[in-house]
Scaffold this active site. Structure first.
Site, short mmCIF file in Angstrom:
data_model
loop_
_atom_site.label_atom_id
_atom_site.label_comp_id
_atom_site.label_asym_id
_atom_site.label_seq_id
_atom_site.Cartn_x
_atom_site.Cartn_y
_atom_site.Cartn_z
CE1 TYR A 54 -3.06 -2.96 0.08
CE2 TYR A 54 -3.75 -2.36 2.75
CZ TYR A 54 -3.97 -3.06 1.54
OH TYR A 54 -4.80 -4.17 1.82
N PRO A 208 -16.44 -3.98 1.88
CG PRO A 208 -16.91 -3.09 4.19
CD PRO A 208 -15.71 -3.51 3.03
#
Length: 340
Positions: A54, A208
């Site tokens: 990342y 999600p």
């Protein structure tokens, strides 16, 4: 904030985990990142997820700095290894060399002596699985890693690793899988979830909110709102572009009455939906503003009725994707998902 056991292990994690993919070191500066981490702590989040890849390590460094001063024993920190962190042939994959080098670099950036969960970010077909599992096990024996997990592995790959770990008599088996999972993308349901439930492997799911689409802020036929991920810079628009088709956006808007009837925001409904799935221990959220963290963290402890769950399925209908062959291929979306 509620906590759940991580599969069949003795480790407990917060139901909502704070993650920093596409944010820290990439689209969010250090001041804003620190504010979001502080908001997560204030909301009762104790588990934080990141990866060596990342922002090429910067995300780990920012997270470590933001968590400085917080009692280490009160936190669960997870990171990952596999994806390229450099241009050299050994700067990627799950070889013993790269696993050790990456783990040590992650510990330095995070400012900690150990990580609670170390995850194989993808399956590495170029490295013998035994080499990878033994390397992870050695890190456990050295006290640098407490538990091991995987991310976006197929059921077959997980099963092979479990059998091999047993044959080798390793100290730690896989206790967690980190897949993409939300109301629309359910490719783990046919194969991965049944296997993991049998083997006591938890799911800690990412996306999600489907990159924010399930918050309902994107409207069919309208330009992305200013300041949104889809209107931003960097890589974010490419990822969210997978789910910006009007067919998806229209169907998502039909979920709004369900959220309102439940007294939830759209984001809370989407996160609570993932947490209602048996075998899911936690959902990972990202944020660019502290208020987003507070809203999303409030989905912890929410119990959706069977009626609401059934209504969500009816509303989304044939847009839901459950094809297990798409594991680890997040761009293999249905054509109607994308903007024309």
């Amino acid at each position: 904030m509620e906590h759940r056991a991580l599969g069949r292990s003795g480790l407990w994690v917060s139901e909502v985990i704070y993650g920093n993919w596409l944010t820290h070191g990439e689209t969010v500066d250090r001041v804003a990142a620190t504010a979001c981490v502080r908001a997560a702590l204030e909301a009762g989040i104790t588990t934080f997820d990141t990866a060596d890849v990342y922002a090429q390590g910067e995300a780990e460094a920012v997270l470590g700095e933001a968590l400085r001063g917080t009692r280490r024993e009160a936190l669960e920190i997870a990171t990952k290894v596999c994806l390229p962190t450099g241009t050299g042939p050994n700067d990627r994959g799950l070889s013993r060399r790269h696993v050790f080098e990456s783990c040590h670099a992650s510990l330095r950036r995070l400012g900690t002596d150990y990580v609670d969960l170390y995850q194989a970010h993808r399956f590495d077909r170029a490295t013998p699985l035994e080499e990878t599992l033994v390397a992870f096990d050695d890190l456990v024996r050295q006290g640098k890693v407490r538990y091991i997990g995987v991310s976006e592995w197929t059921a077959g790959q997980i099963a092979e690793a479990l059998a091999l770990a047993d044959d080798l008599g390793l100290a730690r088996r896989i206790v967690a899988n980190q897949p993409q999972y939300n109301m629309l993308w359910r490719v783990i349901e046919p194969e991965v979830l049944p296997l993991c439930r049998r083997e006591g492997i938890a799911q800690i799911v990412f996306q999600p909110l489907a990159q924010g689409v399930l918050t309902g802020k994107y409207l069919p036929g309208a330009a992305p709102p200013a300041g949104s991920r889809a209107a931003g810079a960097g890589r974010a628009p490419r990822f969210i572009g997978r789910v910006l088709g009007d067919a998806v956006l229209d169907r998502v808007q039909r979920l709004r009455p369900l959220a309102e009837d439940a007294g939830l925001t759209m984001a809370q409904l989407a996160i609570a939906w993932t947490l209602a799935t048996p075998g899911v221990s936690a959902a990972i959220i990202g944020a660019t503003r502290p208020e987003q963290v507070a809203e999303n963290a409030s989905a912890a402890g929410v119990h959706l009725t069977p009626e609401i769950l059934a209504a969500i399925d009816r509303t989304l209908g044939d847009l839901v994707d459950t094809d297990p062959t798409k594991t680890a291929d997040m761009f293999a979306v249905k054509p109607e998902w994308t903007a024309s």
